[in-house]
Write a protein that holds these residues in place. Sequence first.
Motif, PDB file in Angstrom:
ATOM      1  N   PHE A 110     -20.435 -25.707 -58.137  1.00  0.00           N
ATOM      2  CA  PHE A 110     -19.702 -25.752 -56.863  1.00  0.00           C
ATOM      3  C   PHE A 110     -20.725 -25.723 -55.725  1.00  0.00           C
ATOM      4  O   PHE A 110     -21.771 -25.068 -55.828  1.00  0.00           O
ATOM      5  CB  PHE A 110     -18.753 -24.553 -56.732  1.00  0.00           C
ATOM      6  N   GLY A 111     -20.386 -26.464 -54.695  1.00  0.00           N
ATOM      7  CA  GLY A 111     -21.266 -26.441 -53.536  1.00  0.00           C
ATOM      8  C   GLY A 111     -20.692 -27.247 -52.389  1.00  0.00           C
ATOM      9  O   GLY A 111     -19.961 -28.228 -52.590  1.00  0.00           O
ATOM     10  N   VAL A 112     -21.035 -26.819 -51.157  1.00  0.00           N
ATOM     11  CA  VAL A 112     -20.585 -27.489 -49.936  1.00  0.00           C
ATOM     12  C   VAL A 112     -21.819 -27.782 -49.090  1.00  0.00           C
ATOM     13  O   VAL A 112     -22.614 -26.878 -48.816  1.00  0.00           O
ATOM     14  CB  VAL A 112     -19.586 -26.633 -49.140  1.00  0.00           C
TER      15      VAL A 112
ATOM     16  N   GLU B 214     -27.512 -20.318 -61.807  1.00  0.00           N
ATOM     17  CA  GLU B 214     -28.270 -20.761 -60.630  1.00  0.00           C
ATOM     18  C   GLU B 214     -27.411 -20.568 -59.380  1.00  0.00           C
ATOM     19  O   GLU B 214     -26.264 -21.049 -59.321  1.00  0.00           O
ATOM     20  CB  GLU B 214     -28.668 -22.226 -60.787  1.00  0.00           C
ATOM     21  N   ARG B 215     -27.946 -19.878 -58.364  1.00  0.00           N
ATOM     22  CA  ARG B 215     -27.244 -19.617 -57.097  1.00  0.00           C
ATOM     23  C   ARG B 215     -28.080 -20.157 -55.935  1.00  0.00           C
ATOM     24  O   ARG B 215     -29.293 -19.961 -55.884  1.00  0.00           O
ATOM     25  CB  ARG B 215     -27.014 -18.113 -56.895  1.00  0.00           C
ATOM     26  N   ARG B 216     -27.373 -20.845 -55.007  1.00  0.00           N
ATOM     27  CA  ARG B 216     -28.023 -21.399 -53.806  1.00  0.00           C
ATOM     28  C   ARG B 216     -27.148 -21.091 -52.603  1.00  0.00           C
ATOM     29  O   ARG B 216     -25.909 -21.134 -52.683  1.00  0.00           O
ATOM     30  CB  ARG B 216     -28.184 -22.925 -53.941  1.00  0.00           C
TER      31      ARG B 216
ATOM     32  N   TYR C  17     -23.558 -23.202 -56.445  1.00  0.00           N
ATOM     33  CA  TYR C  17     -24.033 -22.602 -57.703  1.00  0.00           C
ATOM     34  C   TYR C  17     -23.834 -23.604 -58.835  1.00  0.00           C
ATOM     35  O   TYR C  17     -22.992 -24.515 -58.765  1.00  0.00           O
ATOM     36  CB  TYR C  17     -23.296 -21.293 -58.011  1.00  0.00           C
ATOM     37  N   ASP C  18     -24.624 -23.383 -59.899  1.00  0.00           N
ATOM     38  CA  ASP C  18     -24.521 -24.148 -61.148  1.00  0.00           C
ATOM     39  C   ASP C  18     -24.772 -23.186 -62.303  1.00  0.00           C
ATOM     40  O   ASP C  18     -25.841 -22.557 -62.368  1.00  0.00           O
ATOM     41  CB  ASP C  18     -25.548 -25.288 -61.190  1.00  0.00           C
ATOM     42  N   ASP C  19     -23.762 -23.077 -63.183  1.00  0.00           N
ATOM     43  CA  ASP C  19     -23.857 -22.226 -64.370  1.00  0.00           C
ATOM     44  C   ASP C  19     -23.776 -23.111 -65.616  1.00  0.00           C
ATOM     45  O   ASP C  19     -22.963 -24.053 -65.674  1.00  0.00           O
ATOM     46  CB  ASP C  19     -22.735 -21.192 -64.404  1.00  0.00           C
ATOM     47  N   GLN C  20     -24.579 -22.765 -66.606  1.00  0.00           N
ATOM     48  CA  GLN C  20     -24.583 -23.521 -67.863  1.00  0.00           C
ATOM     49  C   GLN C  20     -24.665 -22.558 -69.040  1.00  0.00           C
ATOM     50  O   GLN C  20     -25.467 -21.628 -69.053  1.00  0.00           O
ATOM     51  CB  GLN C  20     -25.772 -24.488 -67.912  1.00  0.00           C
TER      52      GLN C  20
END
Length: 654
Positions: free
Chosen positions: A299-301, A497-499, A517-520
């Motif tokens: 998810f990200g904006v 991963e968090r941004r 963020y991106d989770d795997q």
Amino acid sequence: MKPSPHADSSVERGREACPPLRKACERPSREAMRVGGERAARHDAAGTNRESPMTTSNPRLRTSSNATACLAAGAFALSLVAASPSALAQAESAAAPAAVPPAVRPEAGGGAQETFTVQFAETDILQALQMLAMQGNRNIVPSRGVTGTVSANLFDVTILEALDVLLRANDLRMEEAGNFIYVYTRVEWEEILRGRTKRESRNFPLEYLNAKDASEFIKPILSETGKVSFVGDVDKGFQPSEEDGGRDSWAFQGMIVVSDFPDNLKAIEALLKEIDSPPAQVVVESTVVSSKVQQDDGFGVDVSVIGSLDFNNLTNPMSGANDLFAGANEGIQPADNRGYSGNSAVAGWDRASTMRVGILAQDVAVFLRLLDSVTDTTVLARPRVMALNRQRAQILIGRRVGYLTSTTTQTSTTQTVEFLDSGIKLIFRPFISTDGSIRMELAPSVSDAKIETLTSADGATQSVPNEDTSEIVTNVRVKDGQTLVLGGLFKEDTKIERRQVPGLGDIPLLGNAFKGYDDQLKREEIIFLITPTIVKDQLASIWADEAREFERGVRIGSREGLLPWSRDTLTTAQNQKALDALSKGDRSLALFHVENSLRLSSNQPEMIRLREELLGKGSTAGSDYERSMMRMILENGARRGAAAEPATTTEPAP
């Protein structure tokens, strides 16, 4: 010629000086006891009464050193008697043994059944045998190798029993030949038997046992002069090569040839009959389940705001700042050198996504990226393989990946192709026990091979195989038919991963617009189910029938997908109609469909047999019986007419 009076007098003196041993049941008289006591007293007074190693049955009487004198006197008297020609001739005729004397025990006779009591105390074996010969009136001849002493107290025994005790105590052997008893040592006796026995040669074909192993088993049974040779050793490997061409190798079953004595050959035959038996077999049914799960969430904006710029002049709505930084050559240069742009880069727009939303209004652009992906991979394999006891077997379900290898020398460079096995592999070796349990050496593995190209320092490229594998090497014991579960190959990789935009991302609720963020999650699990079963001949026959039924079902099932007018489809339809007609009892209709089926495909043994059964004779040509459509219509019409015709009765005329 009569013996001289001197010989007779010598014999009499010998008898008086050394009387024979008394029987065990005979008691000495008082006079003899008195005379023996006086003689013993005289010898004691003379200092010559030494105790002999052999004493008689009377415990009150002890022989002194005159026992030796008695034996000498008796031997001298016998030598004088034997000096006559007739006595010498009789001795020579009795002393001649047979050509091949049999190894038997002495026969009873000549005082052999008389019992006596005798004591030996560290007596020389030769002297003891001489005493027994004189007591039993038998000719006992020991060999030169017979030595030793004996100590024994024998009560109420016969000459044969006493002789057996002496021989057993000194590990001796005896043989009777004519009127003589020959005594040998054990080694001498074995040499005599070996010389009398002729060696034979026999070949022993082997059904299941390896020839080399069989030769090792029989070596302890062979005699010192026995020999063994074998043929039938199989070369290692499966693949033939050009170097093997032209070899005249052994093409028969294994065989060993033994040359030895008949008794040893019989023992070898019995041993080989016992150990050369069919080995047991084991069927291993394995189920391999490999499960891989990969879950991706994202998810990200991203927000982009520009001023004094136009989105049409930008590379993309999110590249305003980058274009201004690149300038006029690679980016954008405002006319009045005034412009501004700001954007966030937390959405990960260049990554995988399952939904993207973009909004562009005047000088503001908003882009939303969403990702929710789950990948579930399951690999199921159920191989079955049969192997002999203590033999290695391998199953590979996968592919062999080829790659090049280079060998460089000072003069040339040679490239060869090698292969890397990848997929599902099972290597095992069974060990069957007598209690029905099976020890298994197992090495199951699941691998995936990849070929990567690497560049060396001099710029040359080289293919290098990489392999991702999960494997188990173990040694376990299971019962017959028991399923063994080998698990534990579990692997899980989690990546988070968090941004966010510094500061703005920490604002409650509103900060989500400036986060990404991106989770795997990767999870792998492998389970091996292995079921070993000891195979019996009846079970193997049942499995063979099941395999044939399965093959037949596959063949028929594959035909269902063929075109309706193909030969196989039409033949199958005619066969089915013939069987249906035969089940209803219409043999003529069944024969019609059988003939049609054979016209389409003549190579049908089952239909040929069915036609012969329907005709009640051998095979016939197609012209012998033809059933046309018109004939069928006429026959059906005749049947309907016969059924519809009313029954009529005939009355007699008045």
